[in-house]
Write an enzyme that holds these catalytic residues in place. Structure first.
Site, PDB file in Angstrom:
ATOM      1  CB  CYS A   2      -0.872   0.022   1.249  1.00  0.00           C
ATOM      2  SG  CYS A   2      -1.902  -1.436   1.374  1.00  0.00           S
ATOM      3  NE  ARG A  27       4.466   1.826  -1.176  1.00  0.00           N
ATOM      4  CZ  ARG A  27       5.348   1.693  -0.203  1.00  0.00           C
ATOM      5  NH1 ARG A  27       6.580   2.108  -0.396  1.00  0.00           N
ATOM      6  NH2 ARG A  27       5.022   1.156   0.937  1.00  0.00           N
ATOM      7  CD1 TRP A  75      -0.336  -5.002  -4.604  1.00  0.00           C
ATOM      8  CD2 TRP A  75       0.104  -6.194  -2.767  1.00  0.00           C
ATOM      9  NE1 TRP A  75       0.162  -6.209  -4.995  1.00  0.00           N
ATOM     10  CE2 TRP A  75       0.435  -6.959  -3.907  1.00  0.00           C
ATOM     11  CE3 TRP A  75       0.286  -6.746  -1.497  1.00  0.00           C
ATOM     12  CZ2 TRP A  75       0.945  -8.245  -3.815  1.00  0.00           C
ATOM     13  CZ3 TRP A  75       0.797  -8.030  -1.407  1.00  0.00           C
ATOM     14  CH2 TRP A  75       1.117  -8.764  -2.551  1.00  0.00           C
ATOM     15  CG  ASN A 101       1.903   0.236   4.054  1.00  0.00           C
ATOM     16  OD1 ASN A 101       1.700  -0.955   3.867  1.00  0.00           O
ATOM     17  ND2 ASN A 101       3.066   0.803   3.819  1.00  0.00           N
ATOM     18  N   GLY A 102       0.086  -1.897   6.143  1.00  0.00           N
ATOM     19  CA  GLY A 102       0.590  -2.845   7.135  1.00  0.00           C
ATOM     20  C   GLY A 102      -0.447  -3.917   7.414  1.00  0.00           C
ATOM     21  CD  GLU A 481      15.204 -19.719  -7.347  1.00  0.00           C
ATOM     22  OE1 GLU A 481      14.676 -20.519  -8.141  1.00  0.00           O
ATOM     23  OE2 GLU A 481      14.939 -18.511  -7.334  1.00  0.00           O
ATOM     24  CE  LYS A 485      16.050 -15.887  -9.427  1.00  0.00           C
ATOM     25  NZ  LYS A 485      14.730 -16.147  -9.002  1.00  0.00           N
ATOM     26  CD  GLU A 488      15.136 -15.683 -13.396  1.00  0.00           C
ATOM     27  OE1 GLU A 488      14.072 -15.752 -14.009  1.00  0.00           O
ATOM     28  OE2 GLU A 488      15.223 -15.809 -12.164  1.00  0.00           O
ATOM     29  CG  HIS A 504      26.177 -41.081 -13.280  1.00  0.00           C
ATOM     30  ND1 HIS A 504      26.517 -42.422 -13.338  1.00  0.00           N
ATOM     31  CD2 HIS A 504      26.151 -40.764 -11.964  1.00  0.00           C
ATOM     32  CE1 HIS A 504      26.674 -42.877 -12.110  1.00  0.00           C
ATOM     33  NE2 HIS A 504      26.456 -41.898 -11.260  1.00  0.00           N
ATOM     34  CE  LYS A 603       7.461 -10.673 -10.175  1.00  0.00           C
ATOM     35  NZ  LYS A 603       8.617 -11.445  -9.687  1.00  0.00           N
TER      36      LYS A 603
HETATM   37  C1  F6R Z   1      12.111 -16.889 -11.743  1.00  0.00           C
HETATM   38  C2  F6R Z   1      10.685 -16.652 -11.674  1.00  0.00           C
HETATM   39  C3  F6R Z   1       9.777 -17.639 -12.305  1.00  0.00           C
HETATM   40  C4  F6R Z   1       8.493 -17.809 -11.471  1.00  0.00           C
HETATM   41  C5  F6R Z   1       7.495 -18.682 -12.243  1.00  0.00           C
HETATM   42  C6  F6R Z   1       6.227 -18.922 -11.463  1.00  0.00           C
HETATM   43  O1  F6R Z   1      12.852 -15.890 -11.110  1.00  0.00           O
HETATM   44  O2  F6R Z   1      10.247 -15.668 -11.150  1.00  0.00           O
HETATM   45  O3  F6R Z   1      10.396 -18.858 -12.521  1.00  0.00           O
HETATM   46  O4  F6R Z   1       8.824 -18.397 -10.247  1.00  0.00           O
HETATM   47  O5  F6R Z   1       7.175 -18.059 -13.461  1.00  0.00           O
HETATM   48  O6  F6R Z   1       5.555 -17.732 -11.223  1.00  0.00           O
HETATM   49  P1  F6R Z   1       4.438 -17.640 -10.112  1.00  0.00           P
HETATM   50  O7  F6R Z   1       5.106 -17.883  -8.809  1.00  0.00           O
HETATM   51  O8  F6R Z   1       3.881 -16.251 -10.233  1.00  0.00           O
HETATM   52  O9  F6R Z   1       3.420 -18.691 -10.416  1.00  0.00           O
END
Ligand code: F6R
Length: 608
Positions: A2, A27, A75, A101-102, A481, A485, A488, A504, A603
């Site tokens: 928020c 935000r 939010w 907010n909170g 992971e 990271k 990507e 292997h 995203k």
């Molecule tokens: C990697 C990343 C993606 C998400 C994936 C699932 O940094 O962000 O691999 O984890 O697209 O997204 P959500 O969690 O929104 O279902």
């Protein structure tokens, strides 16, 4: 998260509030509203949707005249996005108005008490309890009333408050949620963040926890919770506007990595009550928890990686078999789901197309589903039988960091809860583990404070073409992971391997100078992974090891070692991920890439 803005001065408030809110759009929000005092009454307008809708509704603020007002972008946390749940919120006779907010952690208890006194609630928010509490304790003295309410609230809050009886005052207060005050030539302001007020002033006061501020047209007065007046120094802000939106950080990803201690704490603390884990949203009786025979964890990308970790944690602690599935596979593989299975669906956005389809697949088979979701009111949150929210706040960088960390926490809490109810861990183990969980936010902060070391190391690998990550057990999950990271956001080819699997096939790719990142946090597997490090070392690899403090034996085989603070081996992933996120970040920015918006990625992946 928020956003709050408030203004009192000589100019019309509404346009300033709308402008300030537009600077807080980064935000993330789903609804917006403003309340302005016109000298006689407080008028309010609020709506679900973008700020543009509010601007149209108020004719850019013209329909709400007056020179004092508060505004908010919401939010959703408690209650889905809607006009009614949007802020501001009024008390019954519209003489007090609040933006918040909170999260008020004890709002259910407070709401019940207020309802018993005859207060009626219009929204599903936790915020509405605040305005009714202010009403209940109002004694003509706003400062005294606010402190009375503060003493009764648990959780986090930044508040903007106006009282009809006090037309020349706005009040603001904060505890564990951000709030700043600006002293301008044409009026004084409050805001959640600096960008909202930079057009009007660069002289800012940072409000500390449990401090209260009274804003008038003429000046500012600060108080502590004992109502004693405080002297405060202002800070002159010289950031440019773009830097300000990122809270002074260069990128959203860096900002969000630094928000992890708070995100983890916010996800943990409301559910750690004394020596109990209370997950009200789980909606399962102890009997139902005991009757679960198998768990499926279904997700995509990083959320899937949290599931891989969770498999080890659930199986190790609660002794329930777990299958982890990529959602895009699960939905088409006709999985064998029995009526005593539980399907856990993990998603930050709550909108990922494959994950949503997997949820519907499980529901169609009549299996109980539990969502671990960050975005309140999202499709997965609405459709899952039960939803456990991660309180990471909005994540803007495409590469997930803080949402990932909070998903891990949700898994740990569930696994520990299941283990306790099913009697698979002792009371002593349970207590020690909850204590370890409580330490995680501080430990994450400590690791973040050493970011320059990771940056120096990352700068040596900006030209790398292939980087491998290895680990065993939970360390394999974290390697997956770490590798994702890196690739990507840096576009460097990278793969993660279970350390014992290298020989292997993949070991043929190891050659002189190839970077191998080895994660070894599991005491029972240290020696095994050290042997694997030796195997790649003899083939010329350069090895960066991530291990727990005290495991100095690694220094004999690795070229560079990052030490993690000690925690329970089931939780090491929450710590090991920090240097790996930082490594990916620094390689990306070292290569001059757009770290917040890597190419080809979105995203929220709402298509199959
Ligand atoms: C990697 C990343 C993606 C998400 C994936 C699932 O940094 O962000 O691999 O984890 O697209 O997204 P959500 O969690 O929104 O279902």
């Amino acid at each position: 998260m928020c956003g709050i803005v408030g203004y009192i001065g000589n100019r019309e408030a509404a346009p300033i509030l709308l402008d300030g809110l537009s600077k807080l759009e980064y935000r993330g929000y789903d609804s917006a509203g403003i309340a302005v005092y016109n000298g006689e009454q407080i008028q309010m307008e609020k709506t679900m949707g973008r700020l543009k809708v509010l601007e149209e509704l108020t004719q850019d603020g013209a329909t709400l005249p007056g020179t004092a007002g508060i505004g908010h972008t919401r939010w959703a946390t408690h209650g889905s996005p809607s006009d009614l749940n949007a802020h501001p919120h009024f008390n019954k006779d519209h003489s007090i108005v609040v933006v918040h907010n909170g999260i008020i952690e004890n709002y259910i208890k407070l709401k019940k008490k207020l309802q018993a006194k005859g207060y009626e609630f219009l929204s599903e928010t936790d915020t509405e309890v605040i305005v009714h509490m202010l009403d209940r304790y109002y004694n003509g003295d706003p400062l005294d009333t606010i402190t009375k309410v503060m003493h009764r609230m648990e959780g986090s809050y930044a508040l903007g408050i106006m009282f009809r009886d006090h037309p020349n005052e706005i009040y603001a207060v904060r505890k564990d949620s951000p709030l700043i005050v600006g002293a301008g030539k044409e009026g004084n302001l409050i805001a959640s963040d600096v960008p909202a007020i930079l057009r009007y002033t660069r002289d800012v006061y940072f409000i500390e926890n449990e401090e209260i501020v009274k804003l008038t047209r003429e000046g500012l007065h600060f108080y502590n919770i004992d109502e004693e007046e405080l002297e405060k120094e202002s800070t002159h802000i010289d950031w440019d506007i773009n830097a300000a939106e990122k809270g002074g950080y260069e990128h959203f990803m860096l900002k969000e990595m630094h928000e992890q201690p708070k995100a983890v704490r916010d996800t943990l603390t409301p559910r750690l009550k004394g020596d109990e884990i209370v997950i009200e949203e789980l909606g399962m009786t102890d009997e139902e928890i005991r009757s679960v025979r198998k768990i499926f964890i279904v997700a995509c990308g990083s959320a899937y990686h949290t599931g891989v970790t969770a498999k080890y944690v659930f199986e190790g602690l609660a002794r329930i078999p777990v299958e982890v599935d990529l959602a895009s596979e699960f939905r088409y593989r006709n999985p064998i789901l029995e009526s005593d299975s539980l399907v856990i669906i993990v998603s930050q956005s709550g909108e990922t197309a494959d994950t949503l389809a997997a949820l519907r697949e499980a529901k169609a088979k009549g299996i109980r589903t539990l969502g671990i979701v960050n975005v309140v009111g999202s499709s997965i949150a609405r459709e899952a039988d039960n939803v456990m929210y991660t309180w990471a706040g909005p994540e803007i960088a495409v590469a997930t960091t803080k949402a990932y960390s909070t998903q891990l926490i949700a898994h740990y809490l569930l696994a520990l809860k299941f283990a306790r109810v099913r009697g698979t861990i002792s009371e002593t183990e349970f207590t020690a583990m909850t204590e370890d969980l409580r330490q995680l936010p501080e430990q994450i902060s400590l690791l973040l404070s050493h970011k320059e070391n990771v940056q120096r190391f990352a700068n040596r690998y900006l030209a790398a073409e292939h980087i491998f990550f290895i680990g065993r057990g939970i360390d394999y999950a974290i390697s997956m992971e770490g590798s994702l990271k890196l690739k990507e956001i840096s576009y460097i080819h990278s793969e993660a391997y279970a350390a014992g699997e290298l020989k292997h096939g993949t070991i043929s790719l190891i050659e002189d100078g190839r970077l191998v990142v080895a994660v070894l946090t599991q005491p029972e597997l240290y020696k095994k992974t050290i042997s694997n490090i030796q195997e790649v070392k003899t083939r010329g690899a350069f090895v960066m090891a991530v291990t727990t403090v005290g495991n100095t034996e690694v220094e004999k085989v690795a070229d560079y070692v990052i030490y993690l603070p000690e925690t329970n081996p089931y939780f090491t992933n929450s710590l090991a991920i920090i240097p790996l996120q930082l490594f990916g970040y620094y390689v990306s920015i070292g290569r001059g890439l757009d770290v917040d918006k890597p190419r080809n990625l979105a995203k929220s992946v709402t298509v199959e």
